[in-house]
Design an enzyme around this catalytic site. Structure first.
Site, PDB file in Angstrom:
ATOM      1  N   SER A 143       1.466  -1.074  -0.059  1.00 45.33           N
ATOM      2  CA  SER A 143      -0.161  -0.041   0.084  1.00 45.33           C
ATOM      3  C   SER A 143       1.103   1.085  -0.135  1.00 45.33           C
ATOM      4  CB  SER A 143      -1.019   0.308   1.147  1.00 45.33           C
ATOM      5  OG  SER A 143       0.073   0.001   2.724  1.00 45.33           O
ATOM      6  N   LYS A 144       0.033   1.802  -0.421  1.00 43.82           N
ATOM      7  CA  LYS A 144       0.911   3.501  -0.581  1.00 43.82           C
ATOM      8  C   LYS A 144       1.678   4.203   0.675  1.00 43.82           C
ATOM      9  CE  LYS A 144      -2.123   6.097  -1.471  1.00 43.82           C
ATOM     10  NZ  LYS A 144      -2.789   7.322  -2.741  1.00 43.82           N
TER      11      LYS A 144
END
Ligand code: GLU
Length: 500
Positions: free
Chosen positions: A257-258
């Site tokens: 994830s970011k």
């Protein structure tokens, strides 16, 4: 069958590693099958889509060499393909026409339920331990009731009727998938009350219009596919084949994830990963060749790519493997290419060092390439390896100058002796083969480890402990600068030392 596949990014964030992987698999499949690869921008989420994200996605894919046969304009490149425009916000008319078709065949209907009613439905379903679903309050209104509601509530949403029964399909990666439509949440909103169409609907209208034969996308869309199949059928379109690619995971098997991982392709580019390595690495995120080979060029991948060797389980993003691949591909670049690609990194690191010296040119860097090629895991390593050649003033950390087993006095002694020997070699035969033997002999007569002596000289000349081979470094610096820097280093250790 003519293969037509697509990548359909939403410009709501920068180009993500996962999008690049999906785009690559689509492109490889299209090329392997002699088909067409299409790029379509899904920009109907107007609040979150930006022109900057769009530019980042298009330029990132283009940088990787993932170019589309049909797709929107980019910079100088014009829009290509017979099914344009390739931006959904420019295709609203075709969604409107498709909605009219569904409404006229009673496959969709207007829904006038208020937000409060829907919230109350959801609350009672929750209280009863049931999953949320639309209860169908507006599904069977008479024409009269509809006219009345419309007068009170002029902006209904449009819902697509989800028929009862099961939907099954054969996923080219996951095999047979079947789901009862009662699990799909009830009739699906396909047009918002402001008239803008929603993702599930636009994606199917476009895939149908553009003749997409294979939908290859991330596993996160697997649960959407039954809805899409129902929509394709309702639109009277052929249902494409589906292949859902495994999620990309961190080494600890959490989702990439970011927040937790570096997911933007632009960040990899900025760190000096090269496209050959990124393509090779992305291809291995969920696909294997079935051999022990690890290095694959784009052309190798096109030749070997096959959806049947895409795995079902999560694909681990292994940074070490990417680094290794990057080093391997850097070694395979031509000298000229390596100079061209690494020069911006070198120049940037010299600008960071706020040097007043003039920035190096390609001609300055070219002779150094054979010395550093094997030592570059990434292009951004070029600066630290050769910047000392382009700095007027070296700043040296005094503690680095003194090898671990030595003290300052020994180091001064060694640098003084080395300077004498190097000066005696003279300017005319200032070559690696001439410099090495007398300096090795010096270490031997004084009982020093050659490694210690060479490290002291290396730091004196470069300010760094990792550099190109020492004697080549001296030659690159030249006679005068080599002596100057040895003097400078002695002064740092003992300001009382005078030249020679
Ligand atoms: N716009 C969708 C996304 O970015 C595309 C999904 C699809 O490939 O169908 O996830």
């Amino acid at each position: 069958m003519t293969v037509r596949c697509r990548i359909a990014p939403s410009p709501t964030g920068p180009l993500h590693i996962g999008t690049a992987r999906t785009a690559l698999f689509n492109l490889l499949f299209a090329r392997h099958e002699g088909g067409t690869f299409i790029l379509r921008l899904e920009d109907t989420d107007v609040a979150r889509s930006t022109a900057a994200y769009e530019a980042d996605i298009l330029s990132g894919l283009h940088w990787l060499g993932i170019d589309w046969d049909e797709g929107p304009a980019m910079g100088e490149l014009a829009e290509r393909g017979p099914f344009g425009p390739y931006r959904q916000m420019a295709r609203l008319e075709s969604y409107r026409a498709a909605v009219e078709g569904l409404l006229s065949r009673d496959q969709a209907y207007e829904c006038f339920c208020s937000t409060e009613q829907l919230a109350a439905d959801r609350a009672s379903q929750e209280a009863a331990g049931q999953p949320p679903r639309y209860i169908g309050r507006c599904a069977h209104l008479t024409a009269e009731q509809r006219a009345q509601r419309r007068a009170e509530h002029p902006a209904p949403v449009i819902r697509f009727r989800i028929p009862a029964g099961r939907v099954g399909f054969h996923d080219l990666v996951r095999g047979d998938v079947s789901i009862d439509t009662s699990a799909l949440g009830g009739d699906l909103v396909i047009v918002r009350s402001d008239g803008t169409p929603l993702y599930h609907f636009t994606v199917c209208v476009d895939d149908a219009t553009m003749g997409i034969s294979h939908v290859i996308r991330g596993e996160d869309h697997l649960s959407n596919t039954p809805k899409h199949i129902l929509l394709f059928r309702a639109l009277g379109a052929e249902v494409p084949a589906f292949a859902h690619l495994p999620l990309i995971l961190n080494p600890d098997r959490t989702k990439m994830s970011k927040r937790k991982s570096q997911t933007a392709v632009a960040d990899y580019i900025d760190q000096g990963y090269i496209r050959e390595a990124l393509i090779n690495h992305l291809a291995l995120l969920g696909w294997s060749s079935g051999t022990d080979d690890e290095l694959f060029s784009f052309d190798d991948l096109v030749e070997r790519f096959d959806l049947s060797r895409v795995q079902q389980g999560g694909a681990i993003f292994d940074r070490e493997r990417l680094d290794w691949l990057n080093g391997q591909w850097i070694r395979r670049l031509s000298d000229v290419e390596l100079v061209e690609r690494s020069l911006p990194f070198l120049r940037a690191s010299l600008v960071d060092a706020e040097t007043d010296s003039s920035l190096p040119t390609a001609d300055d860097l070219l002779p150094l390439v054979p010395l550093v090629r094997e030592r570059l895991p990434r292009l951004d390593a070029m600066g630290p390896l050769v910047d000392f050649l382009f700095l007027d003033h070296l700043s040296i950390e005094p503690t680095l100058l003194v090898p671990k087993r030595w003290d300052a006095a020994t180091t001064i002694d060694a640098l003084t002796e080395a300077r004498r020997i190097i000066a005696a070699t003279g300017e005319t035969v200032f070559e690696a083969e001439e410099l090495e033997p007398p300096l090795r002999a010096l270490a031997e007569t004084r009982g020093w480890k050659a490694g210690d002596l060479f490290m002291a000289i290396r730091v004196a000349l470069t300010g760094r402990t990792a550099t190109p081979p020492l004697f080549d470094t001296m030659v690159a610096l030249g006679y005068a600068r080599t002596l100057e820097r040895l003097d400078g280093a002695r002064l740092i250790l003992d300001p009382a030392t005078s030249g020679t």
